[in-house]
Design an enzyme around this catalytic site. Structure first.
Site, PDB file in Angstrom:
ATOM      1  N   SER A 147       0.865  -1.186   0.000  1.00 12.74           N
ATOM      2  CA  SER A 147       0.000   0.000   0.000  1.00 12.74           C
ATOM      3  C   SER A 147       0.895   1.227   0.000  1.00 12.74           C
ATOM      4  O   SER A 147       2.096   1.111   0.304  1.00 12.74           O
ATOM      5  CB  SER A 147      -0.854  -0.007   1.284  1.00 12.74           C
ATOM      6  OG  SER A 147      -1.526   1.232   1.444  1.00 12.74           O
ATOM      7  N   TYR A 160      -2.331  -0.553  10.460  1.00 14.63           N
ATOM      8  CA  TYR A 160      -2.372  -1.048   9.077  1.00 14.63           C
ATOM      9  C   TYR A 160      -1.034  -0.719   8.403  1.00 14.63           C
ATOM     10  O   TYR A 160      -0.443  -1.551   7.716  1.00 14.63           O
ATOM     11  CB  TYR A 160      -3.535  -0.364   8.352  1.00 14.63           C
ATOM     12  CG  TYR A 160      -3.688  -0.678   6.885  1.00 14.63           C
ATOM     13  CD1 TYR A 160      -4.264  -1.871   6.465  1.00 14.63           C
ATOM     14  CD2 TYR A 160      -3.274   0.240   5.913  1.00 14.63           C
ATOM     15  CE1 TYR A 160      -4.428  -2.146   5.100  1.00 14.63           C
ATOM     16  CE2 TYR A 160      -3.433  -0.029   4.556  1.00 14.63           C
ATOM     17  CZ  TYR A 160      -4.014  -1.217   4.157  1.00 14.63           C
ATOM     18  OH  TYR A 160      -4.169  -1.486   2.817  1.00 14.63           O
TER      19      TYR A 160
HETATM   20  P1  NAI Z   1     -11.662  -5.725  -0.057  1.00 13.70           P
HETATM   21  O1  NAI Z   1     -11.977  -5.600   1.380  1.00 13.70           O
HETATM   22  O2  NAI Z   1     -12.602  -5.244  -1.082  1.00 13.70           O
HETATM   23  O3  NAI Z   1     -11.275  -7.233  -0.398  1.00 13.70           O
HETATM   24  C1  NAI Z   1     -10.428  -7.980   0.446  1.00 13.70           C
HETATM   25  C2  NAI Z   1     -10.710  -9.439   0.239  1.00 13.70           C
HETATM   26  O4  NAI Z   1      -9.892 -10.176   1.168  1.00 13.70           O
HETATM   27  C3  NAI Z   1     -12.168  -9.814   0.529  1.00 13.70           C
HETATM   28  O5  NAI Z   1     -12.694 -10.628  -0.506  1.00 13.70           O
HETATM   29  C4  NAI Z   1     -12.076 -10.564   1.854  1.00 13.70           C
HETATM   30  O6  NAI Z   1     -13.075 -11.555   2.022  1.00 13.70           O
HETATM   31  C5  NAI Z   1     -10.695 -11.192   1.740  1.00 13.70           C
HETATM   32  N1  NAI Z   1     -10.174 -11.647   3.031  1.00 13.70           N
HETATM   33  C6  NAI Z   1     -10.237 -11.019   4.229  1.00 13.70           C
HETATM   34  N2  NAI Z   1      -9.734 -11.813   5.197  1.00 13.70           N
HETATM   35  C7  NAI Z   1      -9.343 -12.961   4.591  1.00 13.70           C
HETATM   36  C8  NAI Z   1      -8.741 -14.152   5.037  1.00 13.70           C
HETATM   37  N3  NAI Z   1      -8.461 -14.363   6.350  1.00 13.70           N
HETATM   38  N4  NAI Z   1      -8.463 -15.123   4.140  1.00 13.70           N
HETATM   39  C9  NAI Z   1      -8.764 -14.937   2.827  1.00 13.70           C
HETATM   40  N5  NAI Z   1      -9.339 -13.838   2.335  1.00 13.70           N
HETATM   41  C10 NAI Z   1      -9.627 -12.849   3.217  1.00 13.70           C
HETATM   42  O7  NAI Z   1     -10.233  -4.987  -0.233  1.00 13.70           O
HETATM   43  P2  NAI Z   1      -9.437  -4.498  -1.530  1.00 13.70           P
HETATM   44  O8  NAI Z   1      -9.543  -3.030  -1.596  1.00 13.70           O
HETATM   45  O9  NAI Z   1      -9.781  -5.317  -2.697  1.00 13.70           O
HETATM   46  O10 NAI Z   1      -7.944  -4.821  -1.039  1.00 13.70           O
HETATM   47  C11 NAI Z   1      -7.123  -5.847  -1.572  1.00 13.70           C
HETATM   48  C12 NAI Z   1      -5.703  -5.614  -1.068  1.00 13.70           C
HETATM   49  O11 NAI Z   1      -5.235  -4.323  -1.495  1.00 13.70           O
HETATM   50  C13 NAI Z   1      -5.558  -5.632   0.453  1.00 13.70           C
HETATM   51  O12 NAI Z   1      -4.369  -6.293   0.807  1.00 13.70           O
HETATM   52  C14 NAI Z   1      -5.484  -4.159   0.799  1.00 13.70           C
HETATM   53  O13 NAI Z   1      -4.823  -3.942   2.013  1.00 13.70           O
HETATM   54  C15 NAI Z   1      -4.735  -3.603  -0.387  1.00 13.70           C
HETATM   55  N6  NAI Z   1      -4.935  -2.167  -0.579  1.00 13.70           N
HETATM   56  C16 NAI Z   1      -6.195  -1.644  -0.779  1.00 13.70           C
HETATM   57  C17 NAI Z   1      -6.362  -0.275  -0.903  1.00 13.70           C
HETATM   58  C18 NAI Z   1      -7.710   0.359  -1.086  1.00 13.70           C
HETATM   59  O14 NAI Z   1      -7.811   1.593  -0.985  1.00 13.70           O
HETATM   60  N7  NAI Z   1      -8.766  -0.388  -1.374  1.00 13.70           N
HETATM   61  C19 NAI Z   1      -5.206   0.640  -0.849  1.00 13.70           C
HETATM   62  C20 NAI Z   1      -3.948  -0.007  -0.667  1.00 13.70           C
HETATM   63  C21 NAI Z   1      -3.833  -1.362  -0.538  1.00 13.70           C
END
Ligand code: NAI
Length: 267
Positions: A147, A160
């Site tokens: 991130s 985080y």
């Molecule tokens: P999101 O919350 O939309 O999706 C995250 C996914 O991870 C969900 O499908 C959830 O069910 C899954 N997940 C959560 N705990 C889990 C576990 N124990 N085992 C397996 N799956 C699990 O989030 P998003 O935005 O798609 O984020 C994806 C990645 O990108 C994350 O690592 C996040 O930290 C990173 N990120 C996101 C940003 C944003 O602004 N959305 C910014 C910077 C990084």
């Protein structure tokens, strides 16, 4: 450019958001994709959508904090698709609370997903990635979701930020360690700015709460101001970067971080 024909990818947390869009883009680029998540119904829908569009994908229940789930996910890739070329450590959590108010239980949950999940994914997939890496032109690839909060401090969520800083340096360290062992596994991280997903929406709620309001639209506008490019990111902005890092076009990249943040960290 950015083709993944003949490659097999495992993406954690790919039921929705950035992971799901990465699965769609990887399937379009010719990869066979294993989607792992804890949201079984949503994950199966994502698979259905990819398959109905002509792509190859499967769903497996994968809680990234559990070693046995990783074993099953790797088995799924190897038994159905013949091996594993790409791992995307995408699953992640965001808390968005003042760290002085966070209890140890919440902290442990954050660490379990954002750090233990990346460690276990890398460790449990390494043998299969190593095997395919030895017989491919540019080796296998791991892409870790860090991130901007893994590069600069986050006033919104220091906890985080601590986990994502860990992902940034674990990426570099594992790139060096695989190289030392003669393994042909490239490891790179990607550093998104604020992206409009469920997690992105959670950051707006947290930003509003921090100034004692529930004005999420104002918080979104504040967040937008931090991106000189003039918009927030969408999942596809990140998915395209991940596909590049996983492809042979990034064959000379390892231990690097690709910043896709609309200028967030440029200032
Ligand atoms: P999101 O919350 O939309 O999706 C995250 C996914 O991870 C969900 O499908 C959830 O069910 C899954 N997940 C959560 N705990 C889990 C576990 N124990 N085992 C397996 N799956 C699990 O989030 P998003 O935005 O798609 O984020 C994806 C990645 O990108 C994350 O690592 C996040 O930290 C990173 N990120 C996101 C940003 C944003 O602004 N959305 C910014 C910077 C990084």
């Amino acid at each position: 450019m950015n083709r993944l024909d003949g490659k097999v990818a495992l993406i954690s947390g790919a039921a929705r958001g950035i992971g799901a869009q990465t699965a769609r883009r990887m399937a379009e680029a010719g990869a066979k994709v294993v989607i792992g998540d804890v949201l079984d119904a949503v994950g199966n829908e994502t698979v259905k959508e990819i398959v109905s569009g002509g792509g190859e994908a499967r769903y497996v229940t994968l809680d990234v904090t559990l070693e046995a789930d990783w074993t099953r996910a790797v088995d799924e890739a190897v038994s159905h698709y013949g091996g594993l070329d790409i791992l995307v450590n995408n699953a992640g959590l965001f808390i968005g609370q003042d760290f002085e108010e966070v209890g140890v239980e919440t902290w442990n949950k954050l660490v379990a997903v954002n750090l233990t999940g990346v460690f276990l994914g890398t460790k449990m997939c390494a043998p299969a990635l190593r095997e395919r890496g030895n017989s491919s032109t540019h080796g296998s690839a791991i892409v870790n979701l860090a991130s901007v909060a893994g590069l600069v401090g986050s006033q919104l969520d220091p906890l985080y930020s601590m986990t994502k800083g860990g992902v940034t340096l674990f990426t570099k360290s594992t790139a060096v360690a695989f190289g030392r062992k003669g393994d042909r596994i490239r490891v790179n991280s990607i550093h998104p700015g604020v992206i409009e997903t469920d997690m992105g929406a959670h950051t707006f709620v947290a930003r509003a709460a921090q100034v004692g309001t529930n004005d999420v639209e104002d918080a979104r506008a504040q967040s937008l101001k931090m991106h000189p490019i003039g918009r927030l990111g969408v999942a596809d902005d990140i998915a395209l970067g991940i596909v590049f890092l996983a492809s042979d076009d990034a064959g000379f990249m390892t231990g690097s971080g690709l910043v896709v943040d609309g200028g967030y960290t440029a200032q």
